[in-house]
Design a protein around this motif. Structure first.
Motif, PDB file in Angstrom:
ATOM      1  N   GLU A 152       0.830  -1.208   0.000  1.00  0.00           N
ATOM      2  CA  GLU A 152       0.000   0.000   0.000  1.00  0.00           C
ATOM      3  C   GLU A 152       0.861   1.252   0.000  1.00  0.00           C
ATOM      4  O   GLU A 152       0.563   2.232  -0.703  1.00  0.00           O
ATOM      5  CB  GLU A 152      -0.921  -0.011   1.223  1.00  0.00           C
ATOM      6  CG  GLU A 152      -2.038  -1.043   1.139  1.00  0.00           C
ATOM      7  CD  GLU A 152      -2.798  -1.177   2.452  1.00  0.00           C
ATOM      8  OE1 GLU A 152      -4.013  -1.448   2.403  1.00  0.00           O
ATOM      9  OE2 GLU A 152      -2.178  -1.021   3.535  1.00  0.00           O
ATOM     10  N   ILE A 153       1.921   1.247   0.796  1.00  0.00           N
ATOM     11  CA  ILE A 153       2.818   2.403   0.848  1.00  0.00           C
ATOM     12  C   ILE A 153       3.495   2.617  -0.497  1.00  0.00           C
ATOM     13  O   ILE A 153       3.501   3.733  -1.040  1.00  0.00           O
ATOM     14  CB  ILE A 153       3.877   2.219   1.952  1.00  0.00           C
ATOM     15  CG1 ILE A 153       3.228   2.262   3.326  1.00  0.00           C
ATOM     16  CG2 ILE A 153       4.964   3.301   1.847  1.00  0.00           C
ATOM     17  CD1 ILE A 153       4.158   1.899   4.463  1.00  0.00           C
ATOM     18  N   ASP A 154       4.072   1.555  -1.037  1.00  0.00           N
ATOM     19  CA  ASP A 154       4.792   1.674  -2.307  1.00  0.00           C
ATOM     20  C   ASP A 154       3.880   2.164  -3.424  1.00  0.00           C
ATOM     21  O   ASP A 154       4.281   2.993  -4.258  1.00  0.00           O
ATOM     22  CB  ASP A 154       5.400   0.326  -2.694  1.00  0.00           C
ATOM     23  CG  ASP A 154       6.517  -0.114  -1.755  1.00  0.00           C
ATOM     24  OD1 ASP A 154       7.011   0.737  -0.989  1.00  0.00           O
ATOM     25  OD2 ASP A 154       6.882  -1.304  -1.791  1.00  0.00           O
ATOM     26  N   LYS A 155       2.649   1.681  -3.434  1.00  0.00           N
ATOM     27  CA  LYS A 155       1.724   2.075  -4.492  1.00  0.00           C
ATOM     28  C   LYS A 155       1.332   3.542  -4.388  1.00  0.00           C
ATOM     29  O   LYS A 155       1.327   4.267  -5.391  1.00  0.00           O
ATOM     30  CB  LYS A 155       0.468   1.205  -4.468  1.00  0.00           C
ATOM     31  CG  LYS A 155      -0.484   1.488  -5.647  1.00  0.00           C
ATOM     32  CD  LYS A 155      -1.694   0.582  -5.646  1.00  0.00           C
ATOM     33  CE  LYS A 155      -2.512   0.750  -6.928  1.00  0.00           C
ATOM     34  NZ  LYS A 155      -2.851   2.152  -7.226  1.00  0.00           N
ATOM     35  N   THR A 156       0.999   3.990  -3.174  1.00  0.00           N
ATOM     36  CA  THR A 156       0.542   5.375  -3.056  1.00  0.00           C
ATOM     37  C   THR A 156       1.674   6.361  -3.335  1.00  0.00           C
ATOM     38  O   THR A 156       1.451   7.414  -3.935  1.00  0.00           O
ATOM     39  CB  THR A 156      -0.091   5.646  -1.677  1.00  0.00           C
ATOM     40  OG1 THR A 156      -0.769   6.912  -1.726  1.00  0.00           O
ATOM     41  CG2 THR A 156       0.945   5.698  -0.554  1.00  0.00           C
ATOM     42  N   ILE A 157       2.902   6.026  -2.947  1.00  0.00           N
ATOM     43  CA  ILE A 157       4.033   6.899  -3.244  1.00  0.00           C
ATOM     44  C   ILE A 157       4.345   6.875  -4.734  1.00  0.00           C
ATOM     45  O   ILE A 157       4.572   7.914  -5.361  1.00  0.00           O
ATOM     46  CB  ILE A 157       5.273   6.484  -2.422  1.00  0.00           C
ATOM     47  CG1 ILE A 157       4.988   6.618  -0.915  1.00  0.00           C
ATOM     48  CG2 ILE A 157       6.481   7.332  -2.811  1.00  0.00           C
ATOM     49  CD1 ILE A 157       4.518   7.975  -0.477  1.00  0.00           C
ATOM     50  N   SER A 158       4.347   5.689  -5.309  1.00  0.00           N
ATOM     51  CA  SER A 158       4.623   5.567  -6.741  1.00  0.00           C
ATOM     52  C   SER A 158       3.586   6.309  -7.579  1.00  0.00           C
ATOM     53  O   SER A 158       3.933   7.048  -8.505  1.00  0.00           O
ATOM     54  CB  SER A 158       4.657   4.085  -7.129  1.00  0.00           C
ATOM     55  OG  SER A 158       4.877   3.934  -8.519  1.00  0.00           O
ATOM     56  N   ASP A 159       2.317   6.131  -7.249  1.00  0.00           N
ATOM     57  CA  ASP A 159       1.243   6.782  -8.004  1.00  0.00           C
ATOM     58  C   ASP A 159       1.363   8.305  -7.948  1.00  0.00           C
ATOM     59  O   ASP A 159       1.043   8.998  -8.923  1.00  0.00           O
ATOM     60  CB  ASP A 159      -0.117   6.359  -7.450  1.00  0.00           C
ATOM     61  CG  ASP A 159      -0.486   4.929  -7.800  1.00  0.00           C
ATOM     62  OD1 ASP A 159       0.221   4.333  -8.643  1.00  0.00           O
ATOM     63  OD2 ASP A 159      -1.463   4.403  -7.217  1.00  0.00           O
ATOM     64  N   GLN A 160       1.823   8.817  -6.814  1.00  0.00           N
ATOM     65  CA  GLN A 160       1.863  10.269  -6.635  1.00  0.00           C
ATOM     66  C   GLN A 160       3.143  10.920  -7.147  1.00  0.00           C
ATOM     67  O   GLN A 160       3.122  12.077  -7.601  1.00  0.00           O
ATOM     68  CB  GLN A 160       1.710  10.620  -5.150  1.00  0.00           C
ATOM     69  CG  GLN A 160       0.348  10.287  -4.559  1.00  0.00           C
ATOM     70  CD  GLN A 160       0.279  10.633  -3.088  1.00  0.00           C
ATOM     71  OE1 GLN A 160       0.051  11.786  -2.714  1.00  0.00           O
ATOM     72  NE2 GLN A 160       0.481   9.633  -2.239  1.00  0.00           N
ATOM     73  N   PHE A 161       4.276  10.171  -7.104  1.00  0.00           N
ATOM     74  CA  PHE A 161       5.550  10.861  -7.302  1.00  0.00           C
ATOM     75  C   PHE A 161       6.468  10.290  -8.375  1.00  0.00           C
ATOM     76  O   PHE A 161       7.478  10.924  -8.700  1.00  0.00           O
ATOM     77  CB  PHE A 161       6.311  10.920  -5.968  1.00  0.00           C
ATOM     78  CG  PHE A 161       5.644  11.807  -4.963  1.00  0.00           C
ATOM     79  CD1 PHE A 161       5.723  13.188  -5.075  1.00  0.00           C
ATOM     80  CD2 PHE A 161       4.918  11.264  -3.914  1.00  0.00           C
ATOM     81  CE1 PHE A 161       5.094  14.018  -4.169  1.00  0.00           C
ATOM     82  CE2 PHE A 161       4.286  12.091  -2.989  1.00  0.00           C
ATOM     83  CZ  PHE A 161       4.370  13.469  -3.120  1.00  0.00           C
ATOM     84  N   ASP A 162       6.169   9.149  -8.934  1.00  0.00           N
ATOM     85  CA  ASP A 162       7.080   8.598  -9.940  1.00  0.00           C
ATOM     86  C   ASP A 162       7.318   9.556 -11.105  1.00  0.00           C
ATOM     87  O   ASP A 162       8.427   9.633 -11.651  1.00  0.00           O
ATOM     88  CB  ASP A 162       6.545   7.266 -10.483  1.00  0.00           C
ATOM     89  CG  ASP A 162       6.929   6.082  -9.601  1.00  0.00           C
ATOM     90  OD1 ASP A 162       7.588   6.309  -8.559  1.00  0.00           O
ATOM     91  OD2 ASP A 162       6.551   4.939  -9.932  1.00  0.00           O
ATOM     92  N   ASP A 163       6.306  10.315 -11.483  1.00  0.00           N
ATOM     93  CA  ASP A 163       6.447  11.192 -12.646  1.00  0.00           C
ATOM     94  C   ASP A 163       7.147  12.507 -12.338  1.00  0.00           C
ATOM     95  O   ASP A 163       7.560  13.233 -13.246  1.00  0.00           O
ATOM     96  CB  ASP A 163       5.076  11.477 -13.264  1.00  0.00           C
ATOM     97  CG  ASP A 163       4.153  12.243 -12.328  1.00  0.00           C
ATOM     98  OD1 ASP A 163       4.216  11.996 -11.098  1.00  0.00           O
ATOM     99  OD2 ASP A 163       3.364  13.081 -12.801  1.00  0.00           O
ATOM    100  N   ILE A 164       7.329  12.839 -11.034  1.00  0.00           N
ATOM    101  CA  ILE A 164       7.942  14.123 -10.687  1.00  0.00           C
ATOM    102  C   ILE A 164       9.096  13.985  -9.689  1.00  0.00           C
ATOM    103  O   ILE A 164       9.659  14.990  -9.256  1.00  0.00           O
ATOM    104  CB  ILE A 164       6.894  15.097 -10.089  1.00  0.00           C
ATOM    105  CG1 ILE A 164       6.203  14.468  -8.876  1.00  0.00           C
ATOM    106  CG2 ILE A 164       5.885  15.529 -11.146  1.00  0.00           C
ATOM    107  CD1 ILE A 164       5.303  15.438  -8.120  1.00  0.00           C
ATOM    108  N   LYS A 165       9.486  12.751  -9.347  1.00  0.00           N
ATOM    109  CA  LYS A 165      10.505  12.581  -8.304  1.00  0.00           C
ATOM    110  C   LYS A 165      11.869  13.132  -8.717  1.00  0.00           C
ATOM    111  O   LYS A 165      12.726  13.373  -7.855  1.00  0.00           O
ATOM    112  CB  LYS A 165      10.619  11.118  -7.899  1.00  0.00           C
ATOM    113  CG  LYS A 165      11.084  10.177  -8.992  1.00  0.00           C
ATOM    114  CD  LYS A 165      11.103   8.746  -8.476  1.00  0.00           C
ATOM    115  CE  LYS A 165      11.571   7.764  -9.539  1.00  0.00           C
ATOM    116  NZ  LYS A 165      11.572   6.369  -9.031  1.00  0.00           N
ATOM    117  N   HIS A 166      12.088  13.338 -10.002  1.00  0.00           N
ATOM    118  CA  HIS A 166      13.342  13.920 -10.468  1.00  0.00           C
ATOM    119  C   HIS A 166      13.419  15.415 -10.172  1.00  0.00           C
ATOM    120  O   HIS A 166      14.490  16.010 -10.268  1.00  0.00           O
ATOM    121  CB  HIS A 166      13.486  13.706 -11.985  1.00  0.00           C
ATOM    122  CG  HIS A 166      12.412  14.373 -12.784  1.00  0.00           C
ATOM    123  ND1 HIS A 166      11.137  13.835 -12.903  1.00  0.00           N
ATOM    124  CD2 HIS A 166      12.403  15.543 -13.490  1.00  0.00           C
ATOM    125  CE1 HIS A 166      10.405  14.638 -13.658  1.00  0.00           C
ATOM    126  NE2 HIS A 166      11.143  15.678 -14.019  1.00  0.00           N
TER     127      HIS A 166
END
Length: 350
Positions: free
Chosen positions: A299-313
């Motif tokens: 659940e943690i990995d999914k919610t972080i990935s969904d929110q930030f994978d596209d802008i984490k750079h």
């Protein structure tokens, strides 16, 4: 590989009850501080004395192997303690983090009366018996010890309580401007209220940084912090407009906002008065407010990935990707009990 932190050689933190430590996250097994400002005659001499000498020996292999620094290296997962990097070893006391009182104007769900006077009246409601029952403020005698070292510092980091709720902090700002004008003034505020005297003084200071404790947007913010988001938004805009200082957003990540952090980023993109470059403060106490004790790793990995994978750079969110799950039924039950009571205190539910 070296795991570097310079704070044992450069920094000092005085917390909302006058306790002295090397930084705000350093903890030994029993939570004992290095000392208390009321028991120290001279802060510079204390910095050069036995307590700090022993502390530095504990850091001979870097902070990564020091269990008292677990909060930092588990969150960041890096080889350096970033906030210590501007300060060089063997150049004396350079960084002071100071909290002159626990006087505050918010009652954050993730806080306590140790750091917020607003929680004193809430302790009985939540059956809390192990936290302070009175507001604390630094004495005039101890405050003079702070003023004495201002002229030689490179940064003064003013925290709370709420910095703008304690007029002693105005005296610190004036002391920096008058005796050490190139020293950086860093203010960590909830921006709920800013007296005019602070605005007028900060306009004349050379190097001011600020961070705004914005944990959510709108009513979620109001519930988490016991504040007024609309007023905070206005105050941030006004602060930037009149001082030219653009606060960086500093959300505290908890079970209450972990699914809504992207909303803070998206809001920031619509504002000229704030900047958003890091999420690093992960709530670990009370344990039932820590997302890792409530959610599964999936659940943690999914919610972080969904929110930030596209802008984490774009900014530093390493701490989010390093949250480890240890879900507990006991912690979930405590969370439900706490939320039921806080819903009544706030007058509405999340």
């Amino acid at each position: 590989m070296s795991f570097e932190c310079t704070f044992p050689w450069t920094g000092m933190t005085i917390d909302p009850q006058g306790q002295i430590n090397v930084c705000c996250t350093y903890r030994n097994k029993r939570g004992e501080p290095l000392g208390n400002i009321s028991d120290v005659e001279d802060l510079e001499e204390f910095f050069l004395g036995d307590s700090y000498t022993k502390l530095r020996a504990d850091f001979k292999d870097g902070f990564r192997k020091n269990p008292k620094c677990a909060s930092c290296w588990k969150s960041y997962g890096t080889t350096v303690a970033h906030s210590s990097l501007p300060f060089k070893k063997f150049e004396g006391l350079q960084y002071l983090e100071i909290t002159t009182s626990n006087v505050c104007n918010q009652s954050c769900a993730t806080c306590s009366s140790y750091a917020s006077s607003q929680w004193i009246k809430l302790n009985p409601i939540f059956n809390i018996t192990d936290q302070p029952t009175k507001a604390w403020s630094i004495s005039d005698k101890d405050f003079d010890k702070i003023l004495k070292i201002i002229p030689t510092l490179k940064m003064v980091h003013i925290k709370g309580g709420e910095p703008f709720a304690d007029m002693k902090n105005l005296k610190i700002i004036k002391a920096v401007r008058e005796t050490n004008p190139w020293c950086i003034i860093q203010i960590c505020s909830n921006f709920q209220m800013i007296p005019e005297a602070f605005i007028k003084e900060l306009k004349h200071c050379k190097r001011v940084h600020a961070s705004a404790s914005v944990d959510a947007i709108g009513k979620r913010f109001d519930w988490i912090r016991g504040g007024d988001f609309k007023q905070v938004e206005y105050n941030i805009d006004n602060f930037f407009g009149r001082t030219g200082v653009k606060p960086s957003l500093a959300p505290c990540v908890s079970i209450y906002n972990i699914h809504h952090l992207r909303e803070i980023y998206d809001w920031a993109q619509t504002k000229k008065s704030v900047k958003f470059y890091e999420i690093s403060n992960i709530v670990k106490w009370p344990m039932y407010h820590c997302a890792g004790n409530i959610l599964t790793q999936e659940e943690i990995d999914k919610t972080i990935s969904d929110q930030f994978d596209d802008i984490k750079h774009e900014f530093n969110v390493d701490a989010l990707y390093n949250i480890k799950a240890q879900p507990s039924i006991s912690q979930r039950n405590q969370l439900k009990s706490f939320n039921d009571t806080m819903n009544k205190v706030r007058g509405f539910s999340l």
